[in-house]
Design an enzyme around this catalytic site. Structure first.
Site, PDB file in Angstrom:
ATOM      1  N   ASP A  14      54.626  28.942   7.358  1.00 13.96           N
ATOM      2  CA  ASP A  14      53.411  28.138   7.247  1.00 13.96           C
ATOM      3  C   ASP A  14      52.252  28.977   6.708  1.00 13.96           C
ATOM      4  O   ASP A  14      51.984  30.074   7.200  1.00 13.96           O
ATOM      5  CB  ASP A  14      53.053  27.564   8.621  1.00 13.96           C
ATOM      6  N   SER A  64      49.371  21.451   6.269  1.00 15.71           N
ATOM      7  CA  SER A  64      50.658  21.446   6.972  1.00 15.71           C
ATOM      8  C   SER A  64      51.251  20.050   7.101  1.00 15.71           C
ATOM      9  O   SER A  64      52.460  19.862   6.940  1.00 15.71           O
ATOM     10  CB  SER A  64      50.495  22.083   8.355  1.00 15.71           C
ATOM     11  N   HIS A 442      52.112  25.484   2.209  1.00 16.94           N
ATOM     12  CA  HIS A 442      50.856  25.663   1.460  1.00 16.94           C
ATOM     13  C   HIS A 442      50.458  27.123   1.576  1.00 16.94           C
ATOM     14  O   HIS A 442      51.048  27.880   2.348  1.00 16.94           O
ATOM     15  CB  HIS A 442      49.737  24.766   2.015  1.00 16.94           C
TER      16      HIS A 442
END
Length: 511
Positions: A14, A64, A442
């Site tokens: 993440d 997210s 991302h």
């Protein structure tokens, strides 16, 4: 006899983007022998996780929720941000029956309209343009008392950047000739998602009863005072603006965040009759409590924009094909690897198991940059060795959650912790003949300073994210991939035809 599953593991790092700029880049600065070795020896490339490629406005950084929706859906999922913005432009927003119905009830009784939400141009949980539109809608329908309870960002935006957003809303209310900002509080309190109910209670009591640690005559004065106390936007303590404003019986309350995960706890405090997480001094009998979107099927609040259904997402399609799957993450990202990855579905699919590892109880994650990654990895290695699952989907929260603190040294440690964990997974897979795909939802941790302001960069980025294949196949990574291509890639590796609903295409092609 069915063959023993040799798991395909999707590792989602993440907030782990790619930048060629070495300065203030925690990934570049980290000692990461495993990641470097994989990039040198395995098929790898970059894929897009932002803007139109994930169903967001062009140039908008990914996040997210959006990332996991696209990863699991196998198609570009047009996001609530885009839906709401389009409705405002088309004028449909101002005729939305849920919003107009709530406002009309309050107006009919001469009561107030309270607008809650993250006042920010970050576009991750909310957008200030949506709050402006809501104030305009309320005024158009005759509301005289319009109060904005503003949550300040500093996480998906620079740490001290709220002034322009406050000025925008002050100007909006001045133009309308009615309404004002009634309170300020940092998102740290109002938008918790880790059961820190002492934080949520501070926001609830501020909104409902105007119970504040500080008071100010104007919102800008309140912000300046917070900065003088060394509180950045995210951490601004409960501040009453002007005369006390309470949520009275018959008032309408409208929460303007479009992203669900950080809107749930505060919403529960407003609408659950048997709420026990903290003692509510008062629960007003509101005319309506509305969420801009559906925050949870379990929270009894109408949504102005109902969820759009997604059929044949990866989890559902694996279940239909008799495949077993494990979803695993720590608390901070558990909703992403379950609810969002499953296209907005709360319940597990048949053959799906879930493991939740508690996130460490620290105030901010720079204090423990490894977070719960070692414990998550213990359980993954165990699952790989057992060979019970065809597919394992794991989220590692560190890059994003430590990246959000803006503390560079901690971010470097987070990347190094991740490298160790990925190495353990790769070693375990090697022993059983399994495969892995490593990617991210991302960017974040690859940019830790804002090059324009010199402030800590705590927000996500629009950088591409890595995509690495770990296994023995003779394949290469094609160019032009996006997050929506990951699920079709996994199905190809599993020998399954992709369903027609999946418009993405495999990122791996024959070498």
């Amino acid at each position: 006899m069915t063959s023993t599953p040799k798991p395909l593991v999707l590792i989602i790092l993440d907030g782990f983007g790619h930048s060629d700029i070495p300065e203030h880049n925690a990934i570049f600065a980290a000692n990461k022998p495993v990641y470097d070795r994989l990039c040198a020896t395995q098929p790898h490339g970059l894929i897009s996780g932002s803007g139109m490629d994930v169903g967001l406005p062009d140039g908008q950084m990914g996040n997210s929720e959006v990332g996991h929706m696209n990863l699991g859906a196998g198609r570009v999922v047009y996001q609530d941000f885009t839906r709401v913005t389009k409705a405002i432009r088309d004028g449909e927003f101002f005729e939305n029956p849920v919003l107009t119905g709530a406002v009309d009830k309050a107006v009919g009784a001469g009561k107030a309209v309270h607008i809650l939400g993250l006042l920010s141009d970050g576009g991750v949980h909310s957008h200030q343009d949506h709050l402006v539109a809501m104030a305009e809608l309320a005024a158009q329908r005759g509301a005289e008392k319009i109060y904005l309870h503003a949550f300040l960002d500093g996480r998906d935006t620079p740490p001290r950047s709220a002034q322009s957003s406050i000025e925008l809303l002050d100007a909006t209310f001045a133009k309308l000739g009615k309404g004002r900002i009634a309170s300020l509080i940092g998102r740290y309190y109002a938008m918790d998602r880790d059961n820190r109910w002492d934080r949520v209670s501070a926001a609830y009591n501020l909104i409902v009863d105007s119970a504040a640690e500080y008071t100010a005559d104007t919102a800008l004065a309140g912000l300046e005072a917070a900065y003088a106390r060394d509180e950045s936007d995210e951490f601004v303590k409960a501040t009453r603006i002007g005369e006390a404003v309470k949520v009275e019986d018959g008032d309408a309350v409208i929460f303007m965040n479009f992203r669900a995960d950080r809107a749930r706890e505060l919403s529960r405090a407003f609408v659950e009759p048997d709420f026990t997480e903290f003692a509510r001094a008062r629960l007003p009998k509101m005319a309506a409590y509305i969420g801009l979107t559906q925050y949870s099927a379990k929270i009894p609040a109408p949504a102005a924009f109902a969820p759009s259904s997604l059929n044949n997402v990866l989890g559902e399609y694996l279940a239909k094909n008799g495949k077993t799957q494990l979803r695993i993450a720590e608390t901070e990202k558990y909703a992403h690897v379950t609810f969002f990855f499953s296209g907005g579905r709360e319940e597990p699919f048949e053959g799906e198991e879930r493991i939740l590892i508690p996130s460490p109880k620290v105030a901010t994650y720079d204090l423990q940059p490894e977070m719960s990654a070692p414990e998550v990895t213990d359980r993954i290695v165990e699952a790989i060795e057992q060979q019970r699952f065809d597919v394992i989907v794991v989220n590692y929260a560190n890059g994003d959650m430590v990246g959000h603190t803006g503390v560079f040294e901690a971010a470097v440690k987070a990347v190094e912790a991740l490298d160790t964990c990925v190495g353990r997974i790769v070693d375990a897979l090697d022993k059983v003949g399994g495969e892995a795909l490593i990617t991210a939802d991302h960017g974040n941790v690859e940019q830790m300073e804002d090059e324009c302001t010199g402030q800590a960069h705590t927000a996500h980025t629009t950088e591409p994210v890595p995509f690495i294949y770990v296994g023995k196949r003779n394949v290469k990574v094609r160019e032009g991939g996006v997050l929506a291509d990951v699920a079709p890639t996994m199905l190809k590796l599993l020998g399954l035809e992709k369903p027609v609903e999946m418009t993405g295409t495999s990122i791996l092609v024959d070498a």
